[in-house]
Design an enzyme around this catalytic site. Structure first.
Site, PDB file in Angstrom:
ATOM      1  N   GLN B 240       8.687  -7.380   0.508  1.00  8.59           N
ATOM      2  CA  GLN B 240       9.778  -6.430   0.319  1.00  8.59           C
ATOM      3  C   GLN B 240      11.129  -7.139   0.342  1.00  8.59           C
ATOM      4  O   GLN B 240      12.157  -6.490   0.174  1.00  8.59           O
ATOM      5  CB  GLN B 240       9.746  -5.356   1.417  1.00  8.59           C
ATOM      6  CG  GLN B 240       8.473  -4.514   1.407  1.00  8.59           C
ATOM      7  CD  GLN B 240       8.411  -3.484   2.519  1.00  8.59           C
ATOM      8  OE1 GLN B 240       7.404  -3.378   3.190  1.00  8.59           O
ATOM      9  NE2 GLN B 240       9.474  -2.711   2.718  1.00  8.59           N
ATOM     10  N   ARG B 387       8.286   3.043   7.251  1.00  5.72           N
ATOM     11  CA  ARG B 387       9.001   4.052   6.482  1.00  5.72           C
ATOM     12  C   ARG B 387      10.178   4.634   7.274  1.00  5.72           C
ATOM     13  O   ARG B 387      10.339   5.847   7.403  1.00  5.72           O
ATOM     14  CB  ARG B 387       8.068   5.178   6.056  1.00  5.72           C
ATOM     15  CG  ARG B 387       8.634   5.886   4.830  1.00  5.72           C
ATOM     16  CD  ARG B 387       7.659   6.783   4.164  1.00  5.72           C
ATOM     17  NE  ARG B 387       8.262   7.315   2.966  1.00  5.72           N
ATOM     18  CZ  ARG B 387       7.630   7.482   1.810  1.00  5.72           C
ATOM     19  NH1 ARG B 387       6.363   7.143   1.692  1.00  5.72           N
ATOM     20  NH2 ARG B 387       8.257   7.979   0.781  1.00  5.72           N
ATOM     21  N   CYS B 388      10.963   3.744   7.855  1.00  6.68           N
ATOM     22  CA  CYS B 388      12.154   4.215   8.560  1.00  6.68           C
ATOM     23  C   CYS B 388      13.099   3.049   8.710  1.00  6.68           C
ATOM     24  O   CYS B 388      12.808   1.941   8.311  1.00  6.68           O
ATOM     25  CB  CYS B 388      11.805   4.784   9.930  1.00  6.68           C
ATOM     26  SG  CYS B 388      11.425   3.549  11.172  1.00  6.68           S
ATOM     27  N   GLU B 757      12.853   7.792   3.547  1.00  2.00           N
ATOM     28  CA  GLU B 757      12.363   7.694   4.918  1.00  2.00           C
ATOM     29  C   GLU B 757      12.619   8.939   5.739  1.00  2.00           C
ATOM     30  O   GLU B 757      11.937   9.196   6.725  1.00  2.00           O
ATOM     31  CB  GLU B 757      12.971   6.460   5.561  1.00  2.00           C
ATOM     32  CG  GLU B 757      12.465   5.226   4.827  1.00  2.00           C
ATOM     33  CD  GLU B 757      13.174   3.954   5.183  1.00  2.00           C
ATOM     34  OE1 GLU B 757      14.241   4.040   5.805  1.00  2.00           O
ATOM     35  OE2 GLU B 757      12.663   2.891   4.833  1.00  2.00           O
TER      36      GLU B 757
END
Lengths: 158, 805
Positions: B240, B387-388, B757
């Site tokens: 990523q 996912r945050c 998110e």
């Protein structure tokens, strides 16, 4: 161990291959035959990203031996479009039924088979009929919409 | 002659043709993916590739007495077996982590966790490599195992990290025990204590946020290819953050950064898991450098779940001080954080507990204090943002849970207590007592809209009726504020590199364009949405704009995609770079029309001379002129690059509501309704936003209802296949209802805030809230996740609620 000769139909084309007896179908497809659309996600039959058609049923090619395809018929995502996109491919694009795309080939292969098994599935039937294919991105809702939309289109064409 | 109405219609048609910001453009990525033509890392095939596979420890804590490679090396097709001893001369047996600690690439005399990498086998194919792994003989001497983080700092606790035993700092400040990693405090402890002493009412709640794993469907892997002739290293990798990987790989390997090329091709989901650098990557790179052939390493699912980065594992205690009307006077949050065997927590360097201090949430809280201790245990290393944004999930969980606990204590409705404490619209920008400047928000409107949409009053009435009949129905309500878009370089960096992001746009002579970004999509649809931004800014149809990311040889340096930072940071860079181009184009247009630049105005896709109908130059015409007819003194070409350092974070928010019915005899929870209203500011592609929200909700559902990574007393991970680790299928997943309000960010060039998110962060406490709410009349204030049927039944059984009359 000595390699074995197998012969099968792959996306409508007759294929001969030499495989190890222990070789998994997904590896034969990806490594030997260079069809990398079929993915590997869990190697335990849970995630379904390796789903292909074998002799008219959905199978998870990560737990099928290549030798089991001998004299059989295999269809992968690469064989889905026939000049133009298959209805499920088009519907996944229209309904935003994919994000990272990793589960998509398996999803599509299961969807097109489900629609042959049940041309007019309810939402409940789609949920149960596709439960062997996991997706982490979409929350499934748009995939269901896509399968419903493809069902409608296929029925109109039929 | 055209009427005004005709002109308006023509303008709308012109604008629609661009497919810019605000339209639900179909994704450009999809035609490849639906035809099986994606290129994920395992699809990359280089001639002569060898395969790496890892020998892993069965023990959670043990000393390595010896490693015998002979049998493995004797297997035909095996090229090498490397251990820490082999990496030592290269100084590559340990590597730095993003949190300032070090992690063993291959176990150096000791293993600290089950499945730790002990040796790497390089072979002709993956089958031979797997066979050879079984032939490597490792002799272990088992050591006492530390699993419970509460025992980590006991005087007699086994010391895990002997390599760091004498260090008084392992990267994040002073520590008080060999198993201690850091202590982090934010806020005014004294003033907070005073607020609690003086409060009319206080509440306290302990809660455990379980260890969970993002588990994208594509596992991690790489193909490393070192060319011995020209000294160039190419690495295709599931990352990523490819640019950061390039910097780290160069620092580790000694290959000049200019000769390292990192490519993140298509990525099969990331969710925070693919931010860090794993031993498997390093071993493949080393093997390629040593052997001089490409080496591919692809982990299997069990390796992925057992060793790559997980999230959470926070033991939290929340406390609120309030008056009798429920107005909050103070907040305390205390955390024991289990980071596993190495501190490979992924967060900006200066934030040992990430953005946990955003835990004042959407509320006007005068004073607060946060205390976090991080410890080592014999478990896999991690602590990533699943996912945050860096622990915002934990922050939202603790404050939203505490709001409910306070409401229950005071007998105030859970919506009302939030309304009484919200930061009001006129208070923005609002500085929280823990130092965040919330840029914008309208929490009241969002709450009201949701309550009206679901008929909240009616639901509460129904709940009362059901309770009277002995049935269990719960309503979960969450009004969260997220913090995303890391971040301002003044306080955010990764390994010393500021957390800007970048865009480079080049307009070709015929008016089409290519743009390259420092971010990298993993399913978010960047090829689609970045083009929409440029289309609106430059008047070039998005169909004529090519977006590329992920190849460090071509893309400008960027920090990557995680923490919802692509739109807030990369999207801002894109808009600013496009505006630089438009500024130059304006000068060229003025030159072409022989007027002053001040007389030229921008209109959708062209420059017009003010007050002179018909005198205009389209962007296409200007692009052509940029390569042959520019004003004197101007350089030719039409391109720009922007490295955008955001002035602040962005603060998306939302109101979520969940309705559940619980079968009191089985503990099965039926999620009858889930209503999610998100405010992410300006909406670039509503179709993609809705898809991101669905996906985030589903991952929130997974965490709340089933995900956990339990360890037994010996440090064995129980549940590292999809047989045990919960990934919701079509069948369990509820139907999602989505809604939105739009409160643009005042400091973002487009007003956009990021969205993917929020649904994860906001939904998790909402599920818990719904389950607790169903049991609130039984004096239950909290139940820990995961809320699978067995665990819910256990709670019901303890309460005696499952008794048949």
């Amino acid at each position: 161990m000595a390699k074995q000769h197998i012969s099968f139909s792959l996306n409508g084309e007759q294929i001969d291959a030499l495989v190890e007896p222990r070789e998994l179908l997904v590896h034969t497809l990806r490594e030997t035959l260079n069809l990398t659309g079929t993915h590997i996600g869990c190697e335990t039959s849970h995630c379904g990203v390796c789903t292909v058609d074998l002799n008219g049923v959905s199978v998870k090619s990560c737990t099928v031996l290549a030798m089991q395809a001998h004299e059989g018929e295999v269809t992968t995502v690469e064989g889905l479009a026939n000049g133009e996109l298959h209805a499920v491919q088009q519907a996944f694009i229209e309904e935003h039924g994919l994000q990272c795309g990793f589960c998509t080939p398996g999803m599509l292969m299961r969807a097109q088979r489900l629609l042959q098994e049940n041309p007019d599935p309810s939402e409940e039937e789609i949920r149960w009929g596709m439960a062997g294919n996991l997706c982490r991105c979409t929350g499934y809702q748009n995939i269901i919409k896509a399968v419903q939309s493809a069902a409608k289109k296929l029925q109109q064409e039929a | 002659m055209a009427t005004a109405e005709d002109r308006v219609k023509a303008d709308i048609e012109r604008e629609d043709a661009l497919q810019g910001i605000g339209c639900s453009r179909k994704r450009k990525e999809d035609p490849r993916f639906v035809q099986g033509k994606g290129t994920y890392v395992d699809d990359v095939k280089l001639p002569g590739t060898l395969y790496a596979d890892l020998v892993r420890s069965p023990f959670a804590h043990a000393r390595i007495k010896g490693i015998n490679k002979e049998k493995a090396l004797a297997l035909p097709g095996v090229h090498a077996v490397l251990t820490a001893e082999d990496l030592k001369p290269l100084n590559l047996h340990w590597m730095p982590t993003l949190a300032g600690d070090v992690q063993a690439v291959l176990a150096d005399e000791k293993v600290h966790m089950q499945y730790q990498e002990v040796a790497v086998v390089i072979a002709d194919d993956r089958y031979i490599a797997a066979d050879a792994v079984d032939l490597v003989e490792v002799e272990y001497e088992a050591l006492p195992v530390l699993v419970d983080p509460h025992k980590a700092l006991d005087p007699d606790a086994p010391i895990l990290r002997e390599d760091a035993e004498d260090k008084d700092n392992v990267g994040q400040g002073p520590r008080k025990h060999p198993n201690h990693i850091f202590n982090w405090q934010v806020g005014d402890a004294e003033a907070t204590e005073r607020a609690f002493d003086e409060a009319e009412v206080t509440v306290k709640q302990e809660m455990y946020y379980p260890r969970v794993h993002p588990s994208p469907l594509e596992t991690c892997g790489c193909v490393a290819s070192f060319d011995k002739v020209n000294g160039k290293l190419d690495v295709y990798i599931t990352s990523q953050a490819p640019h950061v990987v390039r910097t780290v790989v160069s620092m580790l390997s000694g290959v000049p950064e200019s000769k390292v090329r990192i490519v993140s091709p298509d990525i099969g989901g990331g969710f925070g898991n693919k931010v860090g650098i794993y031993p498997g990557y390093v071993t493949a790179i080393v093997a390629s450098i040593v052997i001089g052939r490409p080496v591919k390493w692809i982990e299997d699912r069990m390796e992925h779940l057992s060793t790559t980065a997980w999230a959470r594992d926070y033991w939290m205690t929340g406390e609120l001080a309030a008056d009798k009307d429920g107005r909050i006077k103070g907040l305390k949050v205390d955390v024991l954080a289990d980071h596993g065997a190495f501190n490979s927590h992924a967060q900006p360097t200066k934030w040992p507990a990430g953005f946990l201090s955003i835990c004042t949430g959407s509320y006007d809280i005068p004073v607060a204090h946060v205390n976090v201790d991080g410890v080592y245990t014999n478990k896999s290393p991690g602590g990533v943002a699943y996912r945050c944004s860096f622990r915002v999930t934990e922050a939202v969980y603790v404050i939203e849970r505490m709001m409910d606990v306070l409401a229950q204590k005071l007998g105030i409705d859970k919506a009302e207590i939030r309304r009484r404490n919200f930061v009001k619209p006129e208070q923005f920008p609002y500085e929280t007592c823990l130092g965040w400047e919330l840029d914008s928000g309208d929490y009241h409107t969002a709450l009201d809209k949701v309550l009206a949409a679901v008929d909240y009053e009616g639901l509460r009435k129904e709940q009362a009726e059901k309770r009277a009949k002995g049935e269990l129905m719960g309503i979960g309500l969450v009004t969260f504020t997220e913090v995303v878009g890391a971040g301002p370089s003044k306080n955010c960096d990764i390994l010393g590199v500021g957390m800007f992001d970048s865009a480079e746009i080049r307009v070709h002579p015929t008016g089409s364009a290519i743009a390259r970004m420092g971010t990298i999509t993993q399913g978010q649809g960047h090829q689609t949405t970045y083009a929409q931004i440029i289309a609106s800014e430059l008047g070039i149809p998005s169909e004529e704009i090519q977006i590329e990311e992920g190849d460090t040889d071509t893309a400008p340096y960027g920090l990557g995609t995680y923490g919802s930072r692509s739109t807030p940071v990369g999207g801002a860079a894109t808009a600013v770079a496009a505006r630089k181009i438009r500024d130059k184009a304006r000068k060229i247009a003025a030159h072409l029309m022989e007027v002053s630049e001040d007389d030229v105005e921008w209109d959708i896709d062209r420059f017009k001379v003010k007050g002179v109908p018909g005198q205009e130059k389209t962007m296409k015409e200007v692009a052509w002129a940029a390569y042959n007819n520019v004003p004197e003194g101007m350089e030719m070409g039409l391109e720009a690059v922007d490295y955008y350092d955001p002035p602040n974070f962005t603060y998306p928010f939302g109101t979520y509501l969940c309705v559940v019915d619980i079968d009191k005899y089985t503990g099965v929870v039926d999620i009858r309704r889930f209503y999610a209203l998100d405010d992410c500011g300006t909406r670039i592609n509503p179709m993609i936003i809705e898809g991101q929200v669905h996906g985030g909700l589903n991952e929130g559902f997974a965490v709340a209802m089933g995900q956990e990574m339990p360890y037994d007393e010996e440090g064995n991970l129980l549940g590292n296949t999809f047989m045990d680790y919960f990934i919701p299928t079509f069948v369990e997943t509820p139907h999602w209802e989505t809604d939105y309000t739009v409160t643009p960010s005042p400091h973002h060039p487009l007003g956009a805030k990021g969205v993917a998110e929020s649904p994860h962060v906001g939904s998790i406490p909402c599920f818990t809230a719904a389950i607790v709410d169903a049991l609130a009349h039984l004096d239950v204030t909290h139940v820990d996740m995961p809320h699978n049927a067995y665990r819910v039944w256990q709670t019901l059984h303890e309460l005696g609620a499952d008794k048949r009359d």
